[in-house]
Design an enzyme around this catalytic site. Sequence first.
Site, PDB file in Angstrom:
ATOM      1  N   GLY A  14     -24.123 -10.199 -20.690  1.00  0.00           N
ATOM      2  CA  GLY A  14     -23.650  -8.919 -20.160  1.00  0.00           C
ATOM      3  C   GLY A  14     -23.869  -8.268 -21.485  1.00  0.00           C
ATOM      4  O   GLY A  14     -23.742  -9.024 -22.603  1.00  0.00           O
ATOM      5  N   ARG A  15     -23.793  -6.968 -21.621  1.00  0.00           N
ATOM      6  CA  ARG A  15     -23.836  -6.226 -22.932  1.00  0.00           C
ATOM      7  C   ARG A  15     -23.079  -4.973 -22.687  1.00  0.00           C
ATOM      8  O   ARG A  15     -23.075  -4.192 -21.714  1.00  0.00           O
ATOM      9  CB  ARG A  15     -25.041  -6.247 -23.507  1.00  0.00           C
ATOM     10  CG  ARG A  15     -26.216  -5.083 -22.569  1.00  0.00           C
ATOM     11  CD  ARG A  15     -27.575  -5.443 -22.936  1.00  0.00           C
ATOM     12  NE  ARG A  15     -27.826  -6.634 -22.243  1.00  0.00           N
ATOM     13  CZ  ARG A  15     -28.103  -7.185 -21.005  1.00  0.00           C
ATOM     14  NH1 ARG A  15     -27.893  -6.177 -20.246  1.00  0.00           N
ATOM     15  NH2 ARG A  15     -28.443  -8.430 -20.663  1.00  0.00           N
ATOM     16  N   GLY A  80     -26.998  -7.167  -7.866  1.00  0.00           N
ATOM     17  CA  GLY A  80     -26.771  -6.710  -6.584  1.00  0.00           C
ATOM     18  C   GLY A  80     -26.010  -7.771  -5.504  1.00  0.00           C
ATOM     19  O   GLY A  80     -25.846  -8.997  -6.086  1.00  0.00           O
ATOM     20  N   HIS A 238     -26.531  -0.642  -9.350  1.00  0.00           N
ATOM     21  CA  HIS A 238     -27.381  -1.704  -9.229  1.00  0.00           C
ATOM     22  C   HIS A 238     -28.314  -1.447 -10.588  1.00  0.00           C
ATOM     23  O   HIS A 238     -28.695  -0.426 -10.744  1.00  0.00           O
ATOM     24  CB  HIS A 238     -28.226  -1.556  -7.986  1.00  0.00           C
ATOM     25  CG  HIS A 238     -29.236  -2.613  -7.680  1.00  0.00           C
ATOM     26  ND1 HIS A 238     -30.400  -2.714  -7.265  1.00  0.00           N
ATOM     27  CD2 HIS A 238     -29.031  -3.892  -8.177  1.00  0.00           C
ATOM     28  CE1 HIS A 238     -30.812  -4.047  -6.802  1.00  0.00           C
ATOM     29  NE2 HIS A 238     -30.019  -4.630  -7.718  1.00  0.00           N
ATOM     30  N   ASP A 239     -28.380  -2.729 -11.261  1.00  0.00           N
ATOM     31  CA  ASP A 239     -29.027  -2.726 -12.509  1.00  0.00           C
ATOM     32  C   ASP A 239     -30.545  -1.968 -12.094  1.00  0.00           C
ATOM     33  O   ASP A 239     -31.012  -1.327 -13.264  1.00  0.00           O
ATOM     34  CB  ASP A 239     -28.890  -3.989 -13.418  1.00  0.00           C
ATOM     35  CG  ASP A 239     -29.372  -5.094 -12.454  1.00  0.00           C
ATOM     36  OD1 ASP A 239     -30.028  -4.956 -11.234  1.00  0.00           O
ATOM     37  OD2 ASP A 239     -29.160  -6.078 -13.017  1.00  0.00           O
ATOM     38  N   THR A 240     -31.277  -2.553 -11.335  1.00  0.00           N
ATOM     39  CA  THR A 240     -32.586  -1.976 -11.005  1.00  0.00           C
ATOM     40  C   THR A 240     -32.566  -0.622 -10.882  1.00  0.00           C
ATOM     41  O   THR A 240     -33.495   0.216 -11.322  1.00  0.00           O
ATOM     42  CB  THR A 240     -33.024  -2.616  -9.832  1.00  0.00           C
ATOM     43  OG1 THR A 240     -33.194  -4.044  -9.837  1.00  0.00           O
ATOM     44  CG2 THR A 240     -34.672  -2.283  -9.652  1.00  0.00           C
ATOM     45  N   THR A 261     -33.947 -11.668 -15.284  1.00  0.00           N
ATOM     46  CA  THR A 261     -33.857 -12.875 -14.590  1.00  0.00           C
ATOM     47  C   THR A 261     -34.675 -12.797 -13.406  1.00  0.00           C
ATOM     48  O   THR A 261     -35.369 -13.805 -12.878  1.00  0.00           O
ATOM     49  CB  THR A 261     -32.401 -13.445 -14.213  1.00  0.00           C
ATOM     50  OG1 THR A 261     -31.763 -13.415 -15.401  1.00  0.00           O
ATOM     51  CG2 THR A 261     -32.308 -14.520 -13.583  1.00  0.00           C
ATOM     52  N   GLY A 408     -35.104  -6.417 -20.482  1.00  0.00           N
ATOM     53  CA  GLY A 408     -34.958  -7.456 -21.679  1.00  0.00           C
ATOM     54  C   GLY A 408     -36.302  -8.148 -21.628  1.00  0.00           C
ATOM     55  O   GLY A 408     -36.646  -8.639 -22.748  1.00  0.00           O
TER      56      GLY A 408
END
Length: 491
Positions: A14-15, A80, A238-240, A261, A408
């Site tokens: 995480g960041r 998710g 959702h990060d996507t 990932t 990333g």
Amino acid sequence: MKKIWAFDIGASNGRLMLSSFNGEKMYMEEIHRFDNHPVHVTGHDYWDILHIFSEMKRAMQISLQKGHTNIESMGIDTWGVDFGLLAETGELLMNPYSYRNPRNQQAMEEALQWISSEELFRLTGVETAAINTLFQLYAIQKEHPALLEQAETLLLTPSLLSYLFSGEKYNEFTISSTTQMLAIRGRKWETSILEQLDIPTHILTPLVESATIAGETLPAINQELQMDAIKVVHVAGHDTASALAALPLADVPSVFMSCGTWVLIGVPIAEAVTDIKAMQWGFTNEGTIDGGARLQKNNMGMWLLQQCRKVWERQGTVTDFDRENRCFIDAPPFRSLINPDDPRFFNPDNMVEEIQHFCRETAQPVPETQGEMIRCILESLALKYNWVIQRLDQLTREKLNRIHMGGGAIRNQHLCQLTANATGREVVAGPIEASSIGNAIAQWIALGEIADMQEAREVIQHSFPVTHYYPEDSAEWQQVYQRFTQYIEES
């Protein structure tokens, strides 16, 4: 200049990113980064949610100690499907399970005796996969029914973390669209599915749109960190979805790739695609920051290499990016290939041995050195991405000539170049911190500093550099792709 905090929390780390905006350009600064891994105990994999919460508060404290003032808001995006359960008192009943729990496969197989994959896809537009929230809940209902009896509220991971900071119980639209419990149209829970599987529906909270304000940080948080209350914003959870919001998609028909990932590959669409081919090929329809839809497929990403690094470290082999880069360059190309999405690679005890077993079983040279292993992984990933994008061409009925890669994993320039080579298409890589930037965009929109996504994309183009990669050795890659497809079919 106003500032906001964007928390981007993935399945490996995480960041906290500090975003500032002067009305024309957006700036991002990394404040704190921390590891995040499932904890295996009592036969299950759990997320250490209190560790995540503590690291988030630590990150905020670091930012404050650096003298960052005028913090307007914070927002959180994560991976998710996973969730926490709250009691009627608002207390967390247990650490959330990880989607990598092996029990989910059996739960899915049992649930599909009651409702078919075809019916689920028709109702939700989401790929039937063991990791989905629906099957995790079914597993709990079968194994620990008392847990669901005690539960009053289900909060998906970003909404759970937002609750810990604000006390507000809502689930944001984009993260909810990953569950296989959301209706394909109408932005509402498809409660009929849960009822068929005897899963209580009262635990589902109201849905909220992205880029809306949830509330403010709790007094206890403010006192602990010695700060004034700030707004907590529902970003694209959702990060996507956050990453997609940050990619500078142009008028040219384009594919997006959110790379970490996992690598999620897809296209924004006007309406959900429920074609039978989409279901058979493993595509899914999920939400976007502006309430629209994206057709995408979840694919293996840097998980393979991450798990190999763990094996090498256990064996006492020091590894870093520079060493891996040298090893990759020195290794011969196209020596060994795998199907990166073979189930055996989902969560093995030893990733190196699993990859070697695959190559041995398919009568290929077995990768022994680090360089051979890295070549095998990266070339196989790029070839699989070509397989996916070719099918997106068919489903959208147009040639998608450009690929926008963010996240990333694009720090690995070999992955970007190999993807261009394997697909025969231009790759535009950047921005790297796409999820964090999309997170920040949602906050600036919620705060009224940016009007909408059209303006946001103009700001992104002015603010963050991109790198272009063009296909090389196309004829050779086409030949290798024909060889690669047999491993997709055999595994």
